[in-house]
Motif scaffolding. Sequence first.
Motif, short mmCIF file in Angstrom:
data_model
loop_
_atom_site.label_atom_id
_atom_site.label_comp_id
_atom_site.label_asym_id
_atom_site.label_seq_id
_atom_site.Cartn_x
_atom_site.Cartn_y
_atom_site.Cartn_z
N VAL A 22 0.91 6.90 -6.77
CA VAL A 22 -0.15 7.87 -7.05
C VAL A 22 0.33 9.29 -6.77
O VAL A 22 0.03 10.23 -7.51
CB VAL A 22 -1.39 7.54 -6.19
N MET A 23 1.11 9.46 -5.68
CA MET A 23 1.42 10.81 -5.20
C MET A 23 2.84 11.29 -5.53
O MET A 23 3.22 12.37 -5.10
CB MET A 23 1.21 10.86 -3.68
N ARG A 24 3.62 10.46 -6.25
CA ARG A 24 5.01 10.84 -6.49
C ARG A 24 5.07 12.18 -7.23
O ARG A 24 4.18 12.51 -8.01
CB ARG A 24 5.75 9.74 -7.26
N HIS A 69 0.82 -1.21 0.00
CA HIS A 69 0.00 0.00 0.00
C HIS A 69 0.85 1.26 0.00
O HIS A 69 0.47 2.27 -0.61
CB HIS A 69 -0.98 -0.02 1.17
N LEU A 70 2.01 1.20 0.68
CA LEU A 70 2.91 2.35 0.66
C LEU A 70 3.41 2.60 -0.77
O LEU A 70 3.46 3.75 -1.23
CB LEU A 70 4.09 2.12 1.61
N LEU A 93 1.94 1.72 -3.51
CA LEU A 93 0.79 2.19 -4.28
C LEU A 93 0.57 3.69 -4.05
O LEU A 93 0.37 4.47 -5.00
CB LEU A 93 -0.45 1.40 -3.82
N LEU A 94 0.63 4.11 -2.78
CA LEU A 94 0.46 5.52 -2.44
C LEU A 94 1.53 6.37 -3.10
O LEU A 94 1.25 7.44 -3.65
CB LEU A 94 0.55 5.69 -0.92
N TYR A 95 2.77 5.85 -3.06
CA TYR A 95 3.88 6.59 -3.67
C TYR A 95 3.64 6.75 -5.17
O TYR A 95 3.86 7.84 -5.74
CB TYR A 95 5.21 5.87 -3.41
#
Length: 254
Positions: free
Chosen positions: A48-50, A41-42, A44-46
Motif C-alpha cells: 500500500v505504502m511503497r 501484514h508487513l 500488505l503495508l508495503y
Amino acid sequence: VGGGGWLGSWLPANGSLHGAAVDRLLAFNLNVLFGLLILAHLILLYAVMRPRGEKATGRQPLPSAWLAEGWTIFLSWVLFAGLTVSSERLWADLRYEGPSPGAMQVEVTGVQFQWYFRYPGADARFGGTQPRLVDAATGNPLGLDPEDSYSADDIVSSILVLPEGREVDLRLRAQDVIHGFFIPGMRLKQNAVPGLLLHVHFTPVRPGIYPILCTQVCGSGHARMQAVLRVIPEAEFDSWLEARGAARKRQVSP
Ligand SMILES: [Cu+2]
C-alpha cells in the motif's frame, strides 16, 4: 511436566508423559502462524505504502509473479511439510506403535450419556458381553455374560482410576452412537465408535483429578456426559482395585 512455554498457562495442567511434546508442538505451530500473520501484514503495508515512481504513469514496475508468489508458495510448502512430519511422529508414538507388553488394560465404553470403565480383574482377561444382557437398571450396563467365567471378576466403574507412572492401554467401545473420549489433562482424544474396538495408550505421570468429556454431540444429554480420571500412587491403586474386586465377588456369589 509442561512443555508449552507461554501457552502452558492457557492449557489445563498436563499430567501425561507424552503431553509436554504435544504442548511444545502446539506452541511451535502457533508461534509459526503468528509470525506468518505479522509477515503477511508487513507485506500488505508495503504494497500500500511503497514509493511511487517519478513518472506521471505512476507506480514502479511490479516484480514478476514468479518472484512474488513462487518462492512464498515454495517456502510455505516446506514449512507445512515439516510441521506435518513432526506431528506425524508424535501421533505414531501413540497410535501406530503398540503399548508396552506390561501396559495395564482398561476398557472404556461410551453409552448415551455415560462413560463406563472395566478392569479385567485378577485373571487379567475381560469376560464376554452380550448386547441382550445390557441393563443399567439391574447393575449390568455393559451386558457382562455370567456364563463366561472370565467375566466373574471383571470390575465396572463409573470413574477411571489409574496408577501413577504405569502405561495404560485403553480399549474404546460404544454401545449406541459415536462418542468422543477426551481427557484434556492427558492430551488424549479418541472417538469411540459402535462396532469397533479402538486402542490408545498413554502414561499418567502426575497424581490428581482430571475431567473426562465427550466431544461428539451424541444426543440430548451430551453436555452432561462427563466422568473423572483419578491418578493415584500405585499402592493406593492396588488397594482400590482389591476393594472393588472384593465387592464384586460378594455381588456375584452372595
Ligand atoms: Cu457422548
